[in-house]
Each structure stands twice: as structure tokens, then as C-alpha cells.
Design an enzyme around this catalytic site. Structure first.
Site, PDB file in Angstrom:
ATOM      1  N   ASP A   1       0.856  -1.175   0.000  1.00  0.00           N
ATOM      2  CA  ASP A   1       0.000   0.000   0.000  1.00  0.00           C
ATOM      3  C   ASP A   1       0.891   1.224   0.000  1.00  0.00           C
ATOM      4  OD1 ASP A   1      -2.457  -0.872   0.034  1.00  0.00           O
ATOM      5  OD2 ASP A   1      -2.943  -0.416   2.104  1.00  0.00           O
TER       6      ASP A   1
ATOM      7  N   ASP B   1      -4.233  -2.350   4.996  1.00  0.00           N
ATOM      8  CA  ASP B   1      -4.741  -1.884   6.283  1.00  0.00           C
ATOM      9  C   ASP B   1      -6.257  -1.816   6.310  1.00  0.00           C
ATOM     10  OD1 ASP B   1      -5.023   0.107   4.506  1.00  0.00           O
ATOM     11  OD2 ASP B   1      -3.903   1.621   5.607  1.00  0.00           O
TER      12      ASP B   1
END
EC number: 7.2.2.10
Length: 1173
Positions: free
Chosen positions: A473, A794
Site C-alpha cells: 500500500d 490496512d
């Protein structure tokens, strides 16, 4: 429903009797009432709440709590609530006791064989044949024996038993400490789990176990609910209840339609506040766990290994990755009642192609089986040769007759041969392998904690060493996740820094402040710094924090605005999700009209804008042409500076007709743009270096982000993921999908294979794109080796990709519960550099195992050949059973400890990853193993056949049955052990390095073990006497033994000089099972070996759930008939129950009726909803 009262006693602590009194402890609800309430759903629940309490605030009053202020944070009150309503934790199963582990270690087949042989030998040694006939039985007990020596025949048997006990205790102790570590890890994971509650009007993060009934909890997107509760106020709340009901559709929750929130379910959208009504064993998940626990002893046996239920939170371990039998079972709590049906389906799908245990364990299992088979053959041949030799010599050559009274003597001989055979087998089977893996993994996991890696599945740590690709990410992992607004476009002006408040028209400023303050989660705040001079603390969503920070920078405050319009006054909220990519809030204006504030990704929101505010704060038209202009002049330049652009807009609705709020596209349209802001999220300073290390180590880093492509490209360049002048691809999600899908819209692997090797940045990607990419890379077979992929994530939406990846990393700070639950490793500091540490540890595990293998196999080869040839030529193994067991102990247990705990070095990152199909034993290692074996065999055979001349001592060959130990054989044994000890130092390096002492002092365990083994060896030789078949040696003899041992080190240098490339004849060994070459039989056999236990467990579980489900369905029906006499109630019941109605056989048998008391209305506990008939 009144029949709850009598059954609830089964579930609760005993003082139930006085508790049934109404309004116990001053609270207006009893435990049973609340439990009954939580059994209901939807309209029924609302009706019950209205009848009993008036409304939810009535319930809060009865529970002595305030919907807005929460509980007073006073310890006595909280304690009292815990006593009356229970604690929010489900007691875990008892760990195995040390004795149980000892009993398990005793189940080892080779050990059992040895025990039997030793007992037979013991028994026979106490039988003394009549003296006169002993001559007639041949040279059985002749020799220099006196009476005392003959008596000592039992010692060998006893010594074998003793060594078996030693081995068992060591194994059990290892298992026990491993179990203990694992529990420590579990409790760490649990303490990490916090939940937001309101106490004294303050938002607090409390550990999940500290929640009590009456707490007001904030639920938000991505939470895993830790307790049951009733919704007080919610915005657009959608829950995934599949873990309890098996229904995969998301359920909409609202205070006026269905306010019941259940523990163990996931919040997929929206936010809200709930009052906690049931915790721990009384919550829905807890009840299922209790049912499972109360399922009687036979379930206990099936569940033996899994189910460490450590709290209702335990869906956090539901993902038991396929893993090697033994290790998996201890390490993996099995899928608990939580595993949603989707997950069950997923697992079914996943299990078919993913017959991949951890890469290393696959290779090891295969290797151990091969070695075991070879050892078995060798030992069988040894026994047969010894017996034949003896029989032929005694009865044919010497022409004796088998006399009845000689039988015990002969049997004793055969037992001795048998023991030698078993010893060969014991030495041949590397039972140290699983031990070495476990020790190495457990040690690494413990140390990785210090490097901010919380490992949830042991095998992940080793898989990480083979990683060839990392999909990361951007936000929070590569960047600091401290967002700040650095540029803005307000009232026709592009400000490169924060504008002075005076430069803006009051109208614009006012609208902007309101739009930001109201249209963001009220849980997001900016608090004053904790320490002097530190930065203000950002709490909640970081993008919203940046906007709130912008408000503060404009010298205004968001708090008064929020106090003026509190959260419950908000008319309608469209929360942010990955599809909308925007968030909107509607408020009622004083004149009765409505105003909608909206914020979101600029390219999405600007398409919905038809007006824009000019410098005077007046509306002017905003046409598509203006929009393109704005994109070119404002948004792209911002994005190229690596900024994320957010558009803030509003719209007014008149009071005359209220729009249809459910038609979102209508409502969020024709907006007026207030501002576009550029938010910077600076790259973490240590990331570029970490990425450089990854690239040097042969790992490709790819960035997958939801940001727009220019921002993503700018950040990727700053991080060093892309370098100017290289051949790489940066794609947007749409373009990526266009390239990989065929005309029908299906994904084709060939198309994907053209894209992923060059892809470095995937921007504006949806969670499915991420999953597609990861799956595509894992399944691809184009390169020279299969890819092993690690993924970081996340958000809740990263769950599927984290699960699919070989190793999933979740963010410990920013990550949602759902992401953590899907992951293998949690990064406690959210930092990319920790991933590099994980790679280092993973490679270290792999190397530790290889070092151990190199050492162990040398010993195996030598010991087996010596025992075998010795037995064939001299009818007696030069190395005695007890000595072999001692060697086995040092080389298995101690060496695995010594070599498996080598700390990692930076040099591990200088080589390419091994990949899935690299063999465990490389050519270099094979060269080392065979090279050292040649040296050791030469020495031992020289000593065996001409040693007595060299040392001028009596020959130990052809000694009678109970003759005393000879110096000759003691020297052989001692030399053998010395060579192993020095070879252990050689084994520290497996890539042909010269300096084997490099870093030896940084590993105190290694030094201790080598010196310790040496010390014990001295004791055994000098004082071991009869049990160890040793006779004390002189100093000179000792020095010779040592000299030969040190020779190992010199010989190691000689071997290192031979270039491996010249030795084409050497085969590598220990390949992972290849994809194609495995035949069906082999596959079946592999399945059998490894998954038998696991399958048994799964079967037990499925049967159990199936039974549970039937009972529940039947209870449902019975209680429905009892209650309403009609079928209405059952129809209102969940459809998942109806789907199993065909299972209901006889409804009226008394057993079902009695059971119906236990849990009338819930079809929970069926993880596989539809999939289990």
C-alpha cells in the site's frame, strides 16, 4: 421464551439463584432478560424493546448509563457490572500439561520399537543359563568375564531405556515451551485489540476484555464487534453477519428497523454508537463457544488440537493456513465458530489448488520420508545379515545342535542384533528435522517481536524468506500517514501555501469550515501534542485530520461547529466506502430546507459539480470544459508534486419538497464546488533505503494504491520503486482491467502474464484489482521460478488480497480488525522497513534449517554406513546402541538448537530469493556432506581394522556377548563424536564460505552447546563404563581423538577449494514437490501423511456443526410452535434456518424439546451455512 430461565444456569457461574431476582444490584435488567433480548432480531427485537423498556434510551436508563456520556469511569461500578453480567472474555481451553506432551512424544514409532527391544533385553539378561551347558552353546559367554561382568548384562537394556527417557523429555520440553510461547503470542494479539468506548463523555480506547455491559461503544467501518449490543444511533451501517448466520449479504442496521448488533460480526460500512448488552460467554459468539465446549468429551478429542478460544475476538485466528501436520496442529487454533460461510466457501475453493503447506515444510516432509525409508531398508538388511551370519557360523560351520537350554542365550543374541538394527534406524531417521524447524521458527518469532513483526502464523516467517514480490500500500506504509494540506484552490485562486484567513471571503471561509467540520467522522480530532514541541496528535482518519488541520491553520476551530450540530442532529450520512470514494452529510437548515456537504476524490466529485464559488463567494457555472481546464491547470500539477487532491462541495435543497434520500445519485449531484485541496503525505525517510535493499535482494516492490496515477507515480519515484529510464508500467485500475480481461470480461492468465512483470504502480485500484493482481502473480508460471508474494494492507477491503497472498502484512496502528484477522504478520509500527527485517529473518530460518540438514545428514550417512559395514564384517556394530542414542541426541536436539538460533546478518539480503522449487540441499551442501562423510568413514574404518596396532591395544573385534568395553571401540566412539563436534562448526556456513568462525561469538547458544557436549563426552568416556560401553582413555589417546576432530576443519577448507561447478555428478535433493511431476498416487500419499490429522479434526468439526445446526433448527421449530401455534414466527426467522428445514426429521421427540430450552432462537454456529446439508 420464558424457558430461558431454567437453562441459563448451564451457562453461567453458580450464583444464578439470587440473580434471578428482578433488578439485581440496582440495575433494571437481569442477565437472563438481556440474553433473551439478544436472541431476537429485527422487528421482534424492536417490539420487545418497546414493550419492556419503552425505547433504547429506556434500556440505557435501566442499565444506568447515558447514551451520550457513557458510563462514569469508576472502578467499583465497572467491577460490579463484571460480577453481575460477566467479563468480556471466553476462558481458553486448558493447555496440554507436560505429562500429556511426554505421552505424545512416547508415541514415536522408533522409540516404541527401542523400548520393546530394551525391555526384552532386560528380561533376558536376568536369566542365567545353567553353567555346565554354556560350553555347548558355543563361544557365547567366553572371554575375560568374571561373575560381576556377567551380572552387568542388564545395564545395556537399562541404558537404552534411560536414553529413550532423555529423548522424550527433551522433545516434550521443547513442545511445552513452544506452546507457552504461542500462548504468549496469542495474549499479545489480544491485548493489541482495543475498542472505542465513551466513558465520562470522553472517547477512550479500552482493551476488548475490559468492556462491560452498559458501555457505550463507537462502532465504525472495519471493526470486528467484540460484544453484543443495541444500536443507539447509526449512519448507513451495514454489517457482515455471515460468521453467525451464514448469510453472505450485508445486513443494514438502523435504530428504528434492526438495532441488534452481534459479537463476532464485521462492520462493512458506516458508523454508529451502541450500548453493550452482553459480553463474554453470554454474547452470541460466547454462547456458541460454550455450546462447543459443553459438547462433551467426544468432541474434546476431536477438537484436541484446535480451538484455543481466547476470547470472542477469536475470529482473529480463524484462518488456519494449511500446514504440516504436527506443527500446524499446535500452532493453529482451528476455524472456530466464527468462520463465515463465505470463508468456508473460500477455503473450499482455496484448498483445492492450495495444497501448499508452507514451502519449507513441504520440502522437509518429503525429504524426511525419503531418508526414513532408506534408513528402514538399511536397518532391515543389517539385522538380516547379522542373524544369517550368526546362524550359519554357529549351526553350519561349527555344526552345533540347537539345545533347548541354550535357547535363552541364542534369543539374547538375536535381541542384540535387533537392537543394533533399531539403532541404525534411529540414527538414520532425522527426527531432529521437525524439531529444528520448530525451534528455528519459535526463536525467530520471538526475536521478530523486537523488530516490530507480530507473527500470527508461524510458517509465514519462513515463507517470507522466499518472497519474490511485495505489493505494498502507499498510505501509511511507504508514507508517514501524517497528512497535511499544503496547496489549495479557493475562490478562483491557486494557493501554493496556506492562505491568510483575511485573503478569503467570509462566505467561502464559513462554508469551508462547516463543510469540513460536519462532513467528517466526529471521532476524528486533532488533539494538543503530548510533549512540548511535538506535533499535534491526529486521531482517527488521517485524510480528515489533514482537513481539520487546514481549518486550524485558517485560524478557525472545528469544535464549536460540531457542538452546535452534534452527531445525532445529522439528518443523513453517506459514509465513505471504496465504491463511492466520497462522503456526504445532510443537515437540516433553520428554514426547514436541507444542505448537503460532500468531499471526495477530486476527479470523481468534480464530475458531479455544476457550479463553483468565485472569489466573491458567488456561484458561477461550471461546465465540462471548465472542468478539463481545472484538471490540467490545478489538479495535475498538484498530483505531479505527489499530492492527493480532495474536492469539497455542497448543495442546498429547498424546504418545499424533500428529495428521496435513498436515491444517492440524485442527491449527490448538481453540487457547488467550494475548494480543491492538495494533501501531502510525506514519504517515510527510511523507506527508499529499505526498498533499495529489497531490490538488491531480488525482490520486486510494487505499489498498489487508491490515489490517482500522477500522485502515485510521484511517490513511487521518491521511494525508488521506479527509476527514470527503466522499462516499467504505471497503470490505473480501469486500464489494468481492460488489459487483462477478454471480450467477455473474464480475466485471462495469459493477458495478466503480459502485464504484471513490468507493472510497478497500480493506481486508482479497487480491492478486487489488488486481489486479482496478487492471485495472478501467484498463479503465474511464466518466469524461471514461481513467485512468492507478500502483500501489505490496512483496510477492510484488503482482506481478500491479504488472505490470498503467501504472506499478508497488516498494519498494527492504522489497520482495521478485519485486515489484521486476514493477515499472517502484523507490523506493529506500520513501517515498510519492518518488512525487510521479516525477509531477513525468513531467509535466516531457511538457512538455519539447511545448516542443520548439512550437519545431520553427514552424521546419518556416516553412522549408518559404519553400523552397517561393521555389523556385516565383525557381526557387531562398532558404535553401540546407547552410544548411537547419545550421538542421536547431540546431533538432533542440541545441534538443532545450536544451528537454528544463528542470528541473521545483512549479507542474507545480498542474494536472490530461493523461490518455491529450489531444492533444500544445494550442490554445495551435497559436496560438503559427501566430502565430510568420506573423511569420517576413512578415519573410522582405519581405526576399526588397524587401530589396535596403531595404539598398541587389544582388538575389540569379535568380542563375546557380555565382554567388558574395550579401549579400541571407545577410541572409535570418541573420535566419531569429536569429528561431529568440529563438523558442527563447519556446518555454520552453507554457501561455501571460507571463514566458518565468522560471527560465532554472537551466538552464545552455539558456543554453550558445543562446549557442553564436549564436557559431557569427557564424562561419558572416562566414567561411562559399562552402560555406555566405554573404557577410560589416556591423555595421549584423547589428544589423538582431538587431533582427528580438528582435522575436520582443515578438511573443510580442502572441500571448499573444490569448485562445485566441476561436480556435475552431484544431485540436489529435497526439491519441493513439483507442480506437474507429482503423480496422483504421490499426491494422495502426501495428503495422507500430512493432512490426515487435520482432516480428522475438520471432520469432527463439521459433524459437530452439522449436529449443532440440526438441533438448533429443531429447537427453532419446536419453540415457534410452542409460542405462536402458527408457522409465522419461523418464516420471520432467518432464511438460513429455513434452508436447513429439510433436515428436521422428527419434531416432537422429547429430547429436542428439552434441548429447546438451551438456546431457542439462533441459527448461529454454522460456519458453512448452505454448504453443509
Amino acid at each position: 421464551m420464558g424457558d430461558m430461565a431454567n437453562s441459563s444456569i448451564e451457562f453461567h457461574p453458580k450464583p444464578q439463584q439470587q440473580r434471578e431476582m428482578p433488578h439485581v444490584g440496582g440495575f433494571g435488567c437481569t442477565l437472563a432478560e438481556l440474553r433473551n433480548l439478544m436472541e431476537l432480531r429485527g422487528a421482534e427485537a424492536l417490539q420487545k424493546i418497546q414493550e419492556a423498556y419503552g425505547d433504547v434510551s429506556g434500556l440505557c436508563r435501566r442499565l444506568k448509563t447515558s447514551p451520550t456520556e457513557g458510563l462514569a469511569d469508576n472502578t467499583n461500578d465497572l467491577e460490579k457490572r463484571r460480577q453481575i453480567y460477566g467479563q468480556n472474555f471466553i476462558p481458553p481451553k486448558q493447555p496440554k500439561t507436560f505429562l500429556q506432551l511426554v505421552w505424545e512424544a512416547l508415541q514415536d514409532v522408533t522409540l516404541i520399537i527401542l523400548e520393546v527391544a530394551a525391555i526384552v533385553s532386560l528380561g533376558l539378561s536376568f536369566y542365567a543359563p545353567p553353567g555346565e551347558e554354556s560350553e555347548a552353546c558355543g563361544n557365547v559367554s567366553g572371554g575375560a568375564e568374571d561373575e560381576g561382568e556377567a551380572e552387568a548384562g542388564w545395564i545395556e537394556g537399562a541404558a537404552i531405556l534411560l536414553s529413550v527417557i532423555c529423548v522424550v523429555l527433551v522433545t516434550a520440553f521443547n513442545d511445552w515451551s513452544k506452546e507457552k510461547q504461542f500462548r504468549g503470542l496469542q495474549s499479545r494479539i489480544e491485548q493489541e485489540q482495543k475498542f472505542t468506548v465513551i466513558r465520562n463523555g470522553q472517547l477512550l480506547q479500552v482493551p476488548v476484555a475490559a468492556l462491560v455491559v452498559g458501555d457505550i461503544a463507537q462502532v465504525k467501518y472495519g471493526d470486528l464487534l467484540p460484544a453484543d449490543g443495541v444500536l443507539i444511533q447509526g449512519n448507513d451501517l451495514k454489517i457482515d453477519e455471515s460468521s453467525l448466520t451464514g448469510e453472505s449479504d450485508h445486513v443494514r442496521k438502523s435504530a428504528d428497523k434492526d438495532p441488534m448488533l452481534l459479537s463476532g460480526t464485521h462492520v462493512m460500512e458506516g458508523s454508529g454508537r451502541m450500548v453493550v448488552t452482553a459480553v463474554g460467554v453470554n454474547s452470541q459468539t460466547g454462547i456458541i463457544f460454550t455450546l462447543l465446549g459443553a459438547g462433551g468429551e467426544e468432541e474434546e478429542k476431536k477438537d484436541k488440537k484446535g480451538k484455543q478460544q481466547d476470547g470472542a475476538m477469536d475470529s482473529s485466528q480463524t484462518r488456519a493456513k494449511k500446514q504440516d501436520g504436527a506443527v500446524a496442529m499446535e500452532m493453529q487454533p482451528l476455524k472456530s465458530a466464527e468462520g463465515g460461510e463465505m470463508e468456508e466457501r473460500e477455503k473450499k475453493k482455496a484448498n483445492v489448488p492450495k495444497k501448499e503447506k508452507s514451502v519449507l515444510q513441504g520440502k522437509l516432509t518429503k525429504l524426511a520420508v525419503q531418508i526414513g525409508k532408506a534408513g528402514l531398508v538399511m536397518s532391515a538388511i543389517t539385522v538380516i545379515i547379522l542373524v544369517l551370519y550368526f546362524v550359519i557360523e554357529t549351526f553350519v560351520v561349527d555344526g552345533r545342535v540347537w539345545l533347548a537350554e541354550c535357547t535363552p542365550v541364542y534369543v539374547q543374541y538375536f535381541v542384540k542384533f535387533f537392537i543394533i538394527g533399531v539403532t541404525v534406524l534411529v540414527v538414520a531417521v532425522p527426527e531432529g528435522l521437525p524439531l529444528a524447524v520448530t525451534i528455528s521458527l519459535a526463536y525467530s518469532v520471538k526475536k521478530m517481536m523486537k523488530d516490530n513483526n507480530l507473527v500470527r502464523h508461524l510458517d509465514a516467517c519462513e515463507t517470507m524468506g522466499n518472497a519474490t514480490a511485495i505489493c505494498s500500500d502507499k498510505t501509511g506504509t511507504l508514507t508517514t500517514n501524517r497528512m497535511t494540506v499544503v496547496q489549495s484552490y479557493l475562490g478562483d485562486t491557486h494557493y501554493k501555501e496556506i492562505p491568510a484567513p483575511s485573503a478569503l471571503t467570509p462566505k467561502i471561509l464559513d462554508l469551508l469550515v462547516h463543510a469540513i467540520s460536519i462532513n467528517s467522522a466526529y471521532t476524528t480530532k486533532i488533539l494538543p501534542p503530548e510533549k512540548e514541541g511535538a506535533l499535534p496528535r491526529q486521531v482517527g482518519n488521517k485524510t480528515e485530520c489533514a482537513l481539520l488541520g487546514f481549518v486550524l491553520d485558517l485560524k478557525r476551530d472545528f469544535q464549536p461547529v460540531r457542538e452546535q450540530i452534534p452527531e445525532d442532529k445529522l439528518y443523513k450520512v453517506y459514509t465513505f466506502n471504496s465504491v463511492r470514494k466520497s462522503m456526504s452529510t445532510v443537515i437540516r437548515m433553520p428554514d426547514g430546507g436541507f444542505r448537503l456537504f460532500s468531499k471526495g476524490a477530486s476527479e470523481i466529485l468534480l464530475k458531479k459539480c455544476t457550479n463553483i464559488l468565485n472569489s466573491n463567494g458567488e456561484l458561477r457555472g461550471f461546465r465540462p470544459r471548465d472542468r478539463d481546464d481545472m484538471v490540467k491547470k490545478i489538479i495535475e500539477p498538484m498530483a505531479c508534486d505527489g499530492l492527493r487532491t480532495i474536492c469539497i462541495a455542497y448543495r442546498d435543497f429547498s424546504a418545499i419538497q424533500e428529495p428521496d434520500w435513498d436515491n444517492e445519485n440524485e442527491v449527490v449531484g448538481e453540487l457547488t464546488c467550494i475548494a480543491v485541496v492538495g494533501i501531502e503525505d510525506p514519504v517515510r525517510p527510511e523507506v527508499p533505503e529499505a526498498i533499495r535493499k529489497c531490490q538488491r535482494a531480488g525482490i520486486t516492490v510494487r505499489m498498489v494504491t487508491g490515489d490517482n496515477i500522477n500522485t502515485a507515480r510521484a511517490i513511487a519515484a521518491k521511494c525508488g520503486i521506479i527509476h527514470p529510464g527503466e522499462d516499467f508500467l504505471c497503470l490505473e485500475g480501469k486500464e489494468f482491467n481492460r488489459r487483462i480481461r477478454n471480450e467477455k470480461g473474464e480475466i485471462e492468465q495469459e493477458r495478466l502474464d503480459k502485464v504484471w512483470p513490468k507493472l510497478r504502480v497500480l493506481a486508482r485500484s479497487s480491492p478486487t484489482d489488488k486481489h486479482t493482481l496478487v492471485k495472478g502473480i501467484i498463479d503465474s508460471t511464466t518466469g524461471e521460478q514461481r513467485q512468492v508474494v507478500a502483500v501489505t494492507g490496512d483496510g477492510t477491503n484488503d482482506g481478500p488480497a491479504l488472505k490470498k497472498a503467501d504472506v499478508g502484512f497488516a498494519m498494527g496502528i492504522a489497520g482495521t480488525d478485519v485486515a489484521k484477522e486476514a493477515s499472517d504478520i502484523i507490523l506493529t509500527d506500520d513501517n515498510f522497513t519492518s518488512i525487510v527485517k521479516a525477509v531477513m529473518w525468513g531467509r535466516n530460518v531457511y538457512d538455519s534449517i539447511s545448516k542443520f540438514l548439512q550437519f545431520q545428514l553427514t552424521v546419518n550417512v556416516v553412522a549408518v554406513i559404519v553400523a552397517f559395514t561393521g555389523a556385516c564384517i565383525t557381526q557387531d556394530s562398532p558404535l553401540k546402541a546407547v552410544q548411537m542414542l547419545w550421538v542421536n541426541l547431540i546431533m538432533d536436539t542440541f545441534a538443532s538448537l545450536a544451528l537454528a538460533t544463528e542470528p541473521p546478518t545483512e549479507s542474507l539480503l545480498l542474494r536472490k530469493p530461493y523461490g518455491r522449487d529450489k531444492p533444500l540441499i544445494s550442490r554445495t551442501m551435497m559436496k560438503n556432506i559427501l566430502g565430510h562423510a568420506v573423511y569420517q568413514l576413512t578415519i573410522i574404518f582405519t581405526l576399526l581394522f588397524v587401530g589396535e596396532l596403531f595404539f598398541d591395544i587389544d582388538s575389540g573385534r569379535n568380542a563375546p556377548l557380555h565382554s567388558p568395553p574395550s579401549e579400541h571401540y571407545t577410541i572409535i566412539f570418541n573420535t566419531f563424536v569429536m569429528m561431529q563436534l568440529f563438523n558442527e562448526i563447519n556446518a555454520r556456513k552453507i554457501h561455501g564460505e571460507r571463514n566458518v568462525f565468522d560471527g560465532i561469538f554472537s551466538n552464545p547458544i552455539f558456543c554453550t552447546i558445543v562446549l557442553g557436549t564436549f564436557g559431557i563426552q569427557i564424562v561419558i568416556v572416562q566414567f561411562g563404563g559399562k552402560p555406555f560401553s566405554c573404557s577410560p582413555l589416556s591423555t595421549e589417546q584423547w589428544l589423538w581423538c582431538l587431533f582427528v576432530g580438528v582435522g575436520e576443519l582443515v578438511w573443510g577448507q580442502v572441500i571448499a577449494t573444490i569448485p562445485t561447478s566441476q561436480l556435475k555428478c552431484l544431485k540436489e535433493a529435497g526439491h519441493g514437490p513439483g507442480k506437474d511431476e507429482m503423480t496422483d498416487e504421490e499426491l494422495a500419499e502426501g495428503e495422507e501423511e500430512i493432512d490426515h490429522a487435520e482432516r480428522e479434526l475438520r471432520r469432527g468439526q463439521i459433524l459437530w456443526f452439522r449436529g449443532l445446526n440440526r438441533i438448533q433448527t429443531q429447537m427453532e421449530v419446536v419453540s415457534t410452535f410452542k409460542r405462536s401455534g402458527s408457522f409465522q414466527g419461523a418464516v420471520r426467522r432467518r432464511s438460513s434456518v429455513l434452508s436447513q428445514l429439510h433436515d428436521v426429521t422428527n419434531l416432537s421427540t422429547p429430547t429436542h424439546v428439552t434441548l429447546s430450552a438451551a438456546k431457542p432462537t439462533s441459527a448461529a454456529g454454522n460456519p458453512g451455512g448452505e454448504s453443509i446439508p
